[in-house]
Design an enzyme around this catalytic site. Structure first.
Site, PDB file in Angstrom:
ATOM      1  N   HIS A  97      -8.045  -1.314  -2.585  1.00  0.00           N
ATOM      2  CA  HIS A  97      -6.730  -1.172  -1.988  1.00  0.00           C
ATOM      3  C   HIS A  97      -7.275  -0.057  -1.010  1.00  0.00           C
ATOM      4  CE1 HIS A  97      -2.858  -0.196  -0.247  1.00  0.00           C
ATOM      5  NE2 HIS A  97      -2.430  -1.408  -0.600  1.00  0.00           N
ATOM      6  N   GLU A 169      -5.729  -7.082   4.169  1.00  0.00           N
ATOM      7  CA  GLU A 169      -4.771  -5.963   4.324  1.00  0.00           C
ATOM      8  C   GLU A 169      -5.010  -5.294   5.385  1.00  0.00           C
ATOM      9  OE1 GLU A 169      -2.050  -6.094   0.456  1.00  0.00           O
ATOM     10  OE2 GLU A 169      -3.499  -4.434   0.387  1.00  0.00           O
TER      11      GLU A 169
HETATM   12  P1  PGA Z   1       3.794  -3.249   1.942  1.00  0.00           P
HETATM   13  O1  PGA Z   1       2.421  -2.851   1.018  1.00  0.00           O
HETATM   14  O2  PGA Z   1       4.068  -4.610   1.884  1.00  0.00           O
HETATM   15  O3  PGA Z   1       4.857  -2.347   1.406  1.00  0.00           O
HETATM   16  O4  PGA Z   1       3.329  -2.994   3.494  1.00  0.00           O
HETATM   17  C1  PGA Z   1       1.440  -3.868   1.114  1.00  0.00           C
HETATM   18  C2  PGA Z   1       0.283  -3.238   0.276  1.00  0.00           C
HETATM   19  O5  PGA Z   1      -0.124  -2.221   0.492  1.00  0.00           O
HETATM   20  O6  PGA Z   1      -0.527  -4.187  -0.387  1.00  0.00           O
END
Ligand code: PGA
Length: 249
Positions: A97, A169
């Site tokens: 992440h 992401e």
């Molecule tokens: P968020 O987080 O939906 O709060 O933007 C997404 C993530 O970090 O996977």
């Protein structure tokens, strides 16, 4: 139609009481999970066994951890291994992440080692990739994320690759400081990822400011087979609504 994965990481939120309430609520609403949707939840380590016990051993909801070390055991103070995560009931290991890359020194090399460790123990690696605003502005999004993915997945057989889930992401779209991506912005990166990985991996998810207003449109993007969600799913009502939206997609 391929399975749509819809899951949440709680990041560093929720007490055990809050985790229990969310998991018990989900258990009560399992009959509302639409066919063709694969739910998953990734609590903090402290809540892993609690959520597993509430969901039960054979739950259709997959359970994950937000990180795991690449070694199986040893002198790694503060770390948790894949066998330990598995022992606690996890089936998924979230890897790479952007918050871990930014704050905890996660690199392409450590993501590669962690993907291999998860696969070695029969867990699903959920590999997160994503570019910064700067890379995007310079027009390098697709090349950047393809490189992150290729580095983490290097050397895998097709059978191993087929057990991996990738979540794209973009860093600029994540969290309180992020802004939701438009569908137009995501078409090209998903085309690039799709050309390389569609039908070779278990899932190609989108994450970053997913909400009840944009979820259906995001699921409509070519090659997207799921959503990885933070804030919107931390309240159970939001998560159940996202599952319902996926069911209608
Ligand atoms: P968020 O987080 O939906 O709060 O933007 C997404 C993530 O970090 O996977």
């Amino acid at each position: 139609m391929s399975t749509l994965w819809v899951g949440t990481s709680w990041k560093m939120t929720k007490t055990l009481t809050e985790a229990r309430a969310w998991a018990e609520g989900l258990r009560e609403h399992l009959d509302t999970v639409p066919d063709g949707v694969q739910p998953f939840v990734i609590p903090s380590f402290t809540a892993t066994t609690t959520v597993r016990e509430i969901l039960g051993e054979d739950s259709p909801v997959l359970l994950g951890v937000q990180n795991a070390h690449w070694e199986d055991t040893g002198a790694w103070t503060g770390e948790v291994s894949v066998p330990q995560a598995k022992d606690a009931g996890a089936q998924i290991v979230e890897i790479g992440h952007s918050e871990r890359r930014e704050h905890f020194g996660e690199t392409v090399e450590t993501t590669r080692l962690k993907v291999a460790a998860a696969l070695r123990h029969g867990l699903t690696p959920l590999l997160c990739i994503g570019e910064s605003a700067g890379v995007k502005e310079a027009g390098g999004s697709s090349a950047f994320i393809l490189e992150q993915a290729a580095g983490a997945l290097e050397g895998l057989s097709e059978e191993e690759l087929a057990r991996v889930v990738i979540a794209y992401e973009p860093i600029w779209a994540i969290g309180e400081k992020g802004r939701p991506a438009t569908v137009e912005e995501l078409v090209e990166p998903f085309a690039a990822l799709g050309a390389e990985y569609t039908r070779r991996v278990a899932g190609l998810l989108y994450g970053g400011s997913v909400n009840l207003g944009n979820a259906a449109d995001l699921l409509g993007i070519d090659h997207v087979t799921g959503l990885f969600v933070g804030r919107t799913a931390w309240e159970l009502e939001g998560y159940l609504e996202l599952l319902a939206i996926a069911g209608r997609s």
